[in-house]
Write a protein that holds these residues in place. Structure first.
Motif, PDB file in Angstrom:
ATOM      1  N   THR A  85       0.851  -1.184   0.000  1.00  0.00           N
ATOM      2  CA  THR A  85       0.000   0.000   0.000  1.00  0.00           C
ATOM      3  C   THR A  85       0.890   1.237   0.000  1.00  0.00           C
ATOM      4  N   GLY A  86       0.451   2.297  -0.660  1.00  0.00           N
ATOM      5  CA  GLY A  86       1.214   3.546  -0.649  1.00  0.00           C
ATOM      6  C   GLY A  86       0.528   4.618  -1.464  1.00  0.00           C
ATOM      7  N   VAL A  87       1.109   5.808  -1.459  1.00  0.00           N
ATOM      8  CA  VAL A  87       0.569   6.936  -2.218  1.00  0.00           C
ATOM      9  C   VAL A  87       1.210   6.962  -3.602  1.00  0.00           C
ATOM     10  N   ALA A  88       0.384   7.091  -4.620  1.00  0.00           N
ATOM     11  CA  ALA A  88       0.889   7.172  -5.991  1.00  0.00           C
ATOM     12  C   ALA A  88       1.429   8.577  -6.260  1.00  0.00           C
ATOM     13  N   THR A  89       2.595   8.630  -6.891  1.00  0.00           N
ATOM     14  CA  THR A  89       3.198   9.915  -7.213  1.00  0.00           C
ATOM     15  C   THR A  89       3.870   9.840  -8.572  1.00  0.00           C
ATOM     16  N   TYR A  90       4.353  11.001  -9.023  1.00  0.00           N
ATOM     17  CA  TYR A  90       5.051  11.103 -10.304  1.00  0.00           C
ATOM     18  C   TYR A  90       6.332  11.888 -10.068  1.00  0.00           C
ATOM     19  N   SER A  91       7.471  11.287 -10.319  1.00  0.00           N
ATOM     20  CA  SER A  91       8.736  11.989 -10.109  1.00  0.00           C
ATOM     21  C   SER A  91       9.774  11.483 -11.109  1.00  0.00           C
ATOM     22  N   TYR A  92      10.603  12.423 -11.555  1.00  0.00           N
ATOM     23  CA  TYR A  92      11.648  12.112 -12.539  1.00  0.00           C
ATOM     24  C   TYR A  92      11.074  11.375 -13.750  1.00  0.00           C
ATOM     25  N   GLY A  93       9.878  11.805 -14.156  1.00  0.00           N
ATOM     26  CA  GLY A  93       9.276  11.266 -15.372  1.00  0.00           C
ATOM     27  C   GLY A  93       8.679   9.890 -15.231  1.00  0.00           C
ATOM     28  N   GLU A  94       8.490   9.398 -13.977  1.00  0.00           N
ATOM     29  CA  GLU A  94       7.954   8.060 -13.769  1.00  0.00           C
ATOM     30  C   GLU A  94       6.930   8.050 -12.633  1.00  0.00           C
ATOM     31  N   TYR A  95       5.913   7.221 -12.797  1.00  0.00           N
ATOM     32  CA  TYR A  95       4.955   7.008 -11.710  1.00  0.00           C
ATOM     33  C   TYR A  95       5.519   5.973 -10.742  1.00  0.00           C
ATOM     34  N   LYS A  96       5.326   6.256  -9.449  1.00  0.00           N
ATOM     35  CA  LYS A  96       5.821   5.373  -8.404  1.00  0.00           C
ATOM     36  C   LYS A  96       4.793   5.301  -7.279  1.00  0.00           C
ATOM     37  N   ILE A  97       4.965   4.328  -6.415  1.00  0.00           N
ATOM     38  CA  ILE A  97       4.141   4.200  -5.214  1.00  0.00           C
ATOM     39  C   ILE A  97       5.049   4.369  -4.004  1.00  0.00           C
ATOM     40  N   MET A  98       4.602   5.162  -3.033  1.00  0.00           N
ATOM     41  CA  MET A  98       5.400   5.444  -1.839  1.00  0.00           C
ATOM     42  C   MET A  98       4.730   4.847  -0.599  1.00  0.00           C
ATOM     43  N   PRO A  99       5.206   3.692  -0.112  1.00  0.00           N
ATOM     44  CA  PRO A  99       4.694   3.165   1.158  1.00  0.00           C
ATOM     45  C   PRO A  99       5.012   4.131   2.292  1.00  0.00           C
ATOM     46  N   ARG A 100       4.144   4.160   3.322  1.00  0.00           N
ATOM     47  CA  ARG A 100       4.308   5.114   4.420  1.00  0.00           C
ATOM     48  C   ARG A 100       5.109   4.541   5.582  1.00  0.00           C
ATOM     49  N   ASN A 101       5.013   3.242   5.820  1.00  0.00           N
ATOM     50  CA  ASN A 101       5.736   2.586   6.909  1.00  0.00           C
ATOM     51  C   ASN A 101       5.739   1.093   6.630  1.00  0.00           C
ATOM     52  N   ILE A 102       6.363   0.335   7.539  1.00  0.00           N
ATOM     53  CA  ILE A 102       6.524  -1.096   7.307  1.00  0.00           C
ATOM     54  C   ILE A 102       5.189  -1.817   7.249  1.00  0.00           C
ATOM     55  N   GLU A 103       4.165  -1.261   7.888  1.00  0.00           N
ATOM     56  CA  GLU A 103       2.858  -1.899   7.861  1.00  0.00           C
ATOM     57  C   GLU A 103       2.237  -1.875   6.465  1.00  0.00           C
ATOM     58  N   ASP A 104       2.727  -1.007   5.596  1.00  0.00           N
ATOM     59  CA  ASP A 104       2.224  -0.962   4.222  1.00  0.00           C
ATOM     60  C   ASP A 104       2.843  -2.037   3.341  1.00  0.00           C
ATOM     61  N   ILE A 105       3.850  -2.729   3.838  1.00  0.00           N
ATOM     62  CA  ILE A 105       4.557  -3.744   3.047  1.00  0.00           C
ATOM     63  C   ILE A 105       4.356  -5.100   3.716  1.00  0.00           C
ATOM     64  N   VAL A 106       3.555  -5.943   3.101  1.00  0.00           N
ATOM     65  CA  VAL A 106       3.208  -7.241   3.684  1.00  0.00           C
ATOM     66  C   VAL A 106       3.645  -8.338   2.725  1.00  0.00           C
ATOM     67  N   ALA A 107       4.364  -9.319   3.247  1.00  0.00           N
ATOM     68  CA  ALA A 107       4.812 -10.424   2.407  1.00  0.00           C
ATOM     69  C   ALA A 107       3.610 -11.167   1.839  1.00  0.00           C
ATOM     70  N   SER A 108       3.661 -11.466   0.565  1.00  0.00           N
ATOM     71  CA  SER A 108       2.574 -12.222  -0.059  1.00  0.00           C
ATOM     72  C   SER A 108       2.606 -13.661   0.432  1.00  0.00           C
ATOM     73  N   GLY A 109       1.454 -14.262   0.600  1.00  0.00           N
ATOM     74  CA  GLY A 109       1.382 -15.644   1.042  1.00  0.00           C
ATOM     75  C   GLY A 109       1.736 -15.783   2.508  1.00  0.00           C
ATOM     76  N   ASP A 110       2.507 -16.829   2.832  1.00  0.00           N
ATOM     77  CA  ASP A 110       2.830 -17.121   4.225  1.00  0.00           C
ATOM     78  C   ASP A 110       4.214 -16.622   4.639  1.00  0.00           C
ATOM     79  N   GLY A 111       4.882 -15.894   3.802  1.00  0.00           N
ATOM     80  CA  GLY A 111       6.240 -15.456   4.101  1.00  0.00           C
ATOM     81  C   GLY A 111       6.252 -14.275   5.048  1.00  0.00           C
TER      82      GLY A 111
END
Length: 376
Positions: free
Chosen positions: A289-315
């Motif tokens: 999860t994160g905020v969508a942005t545009y920088s240096y000519g590219e779209y990117k997603i910016m997670p806010r903290n570690i809770e926004d990054i969850v391992a897929s599956g059981d990892g």
């Protein structure tokens, strides 16, 4: 005719001319929609007699109703739309001489984040523009919910419409407002474009309406979020989004992740991340999860903290944060050292988190990599 001249506009430009009145409609004003506006002609005067009559007329802008068109002061209610109103004051003296003056009233109407974002025009004044705002350089009053706050001393933030409508997010680049995620706020600011990003700058007022609001991220895919300037991605700029099952392909020297969810490439950036930015291995997969942005000519997603990054599956996310405080530091190193020496102190999930080199065993090699991660 070879000579410089000055052209007076009204009698009021001829200060001190005996026998003529001087009209003064007051100073120009900037007001909010719905405000009661006072037009004040009390600064008018006559050089050799007295002012006996005043007449206010509106000459430009959305029509409004004046409380008294023949009084030294009059009032009206500012219309809802952003606009500029022009009024003319005519004064008459006891010798039936007259003069006029004009005053401009700028209305800061309440608009929406959608209105300042939506456009079908890709280019603007600069080559770096990407679907620039149609409200460029205008002052607007905007309401929305804060979705992300930049950590540190300059808490710039993102806000978006609670409805989740597309084209309804914006970056507020201003260090005078200190909101928290979930605050519903109204701000008055100026719309600007900075290398393709729509920003709200120079905040002149802010009000917190409510707190603890929850924003549900919009689920997107790599194919629906092109990397380069594109309306399919632009509609998400400034909004909270989520993408499932992205597999890490590489991490560049700026710590930007290049990933793929099976439908297309997605980039992730650490600019708004609060904590130690993870450095996963190629092949690891996450739901992010994160905020969508545009920088240096590219779209990117910016997670806010570690809770926004969850391992897929059981990892797990093997970032070394075994004490689960959203930051990887010496406290985690101490805990992992104790486990390496004694074989106790970490449960199975913490062992997974401590295995930063991904070799399925927690040992001194993980400690070396973790220390390098902290130092970097």
């Amino acid at each position: 005719y070879g000579e410089y001249m000055i052209y007076p506009r009204y009698l009021s430009d001829l200060q001190g001319v005996v026998g003529f009145p001087v009209a003064d409609a007051g100073t120009d004003q900037t007001v909010q929609a719905g405000d009661i506006v006072v037009l004040d002609g009390s600064g008018s005067y006559d050089t050799d007699g007295s002012i006996i009559a005043y007449e206010w007329t509106q000459v430009a802008g959305p029509a409004v109703s004046l409380s008294n068109e023949n009084s030294v002061t009059t009032t009206f209610t500012a219309p809802e739309e952003t606009s500029t109103l022009l009024f003319r004051l005519t004064v008459f003296d006891d010798a039936v001489q007259q003069d006029v003056d004009e005053v401009s009233i700028s209305i800061l109407g309440t608009t929406t984040l959608y209105n300042i974002n939506y456009t079908e025009t890709e280019t603007g004044n600069f080559s770096s523009d990407c679907y620039p705002s149609p409200y460029l350089e205008e002052q607007v009053s905007i309401s929305g919910v804060v979705s992300a706050v930049k950590p540190g001393d300059y808490p710039n933030f993102y806000m978006q419409d609670m409805s989740g409508s597309l084209w309804s997010g914006a970056y507020v680049y201003d260090a005078t407002v200190f909101p928290t995620v979930g605050d519903e706020i109204t701000i008055t600011a100026t719309v600007e474009e900075y290398y393709g990003v729509t920003e709200l700058i120079d905040v002149v007022s802010s009000t917190t309406i409510s707190s603890n609001n929850i924003i549900d991220p919009i689920v997107i895919t790599g194919s629906g979020f092109p990397t380069l300037c594109d309306p399919d991605a632009e509609q998400y700029e400034g909004m909270l989004v989520k993408v499932f099952g992205v597999e890490v392909q590489s991490i560049d020297e700026f710590k930007t992740w290049t990933t793929n969810d099976g439908t297309g490439s997605v980039l992730f950036d650490d600019y708004f991340f609060d904590g130690t930015w993870p450095t996963p291995s190629a092949g690891e997969a996450f739901d992010i999860t994160g905020v969508a942005t545009y920088s240096y000519g590219e779209y990117k997603i910016m997670p806010r903290n570690i809770e926004d990054i969850v391992a897929s599956g059981d990892g797990c996310l093997a970032n070394g944060d075994v004490n689960d405080d959203n930051i990887t530091n010496v406290l985690d190193v101490v805990k992992i050292v104790n486990y390496v020496l004694d074989g106790i102190g970490l449960d199975s999930n913490q062992q997974c988190i401590a295995d930063v080199n991904g070799d399925e065993i927690v040992n001194v090699l993980d400690l070396v990599q973790l220390i390098n991660l902290i130092l970097d």
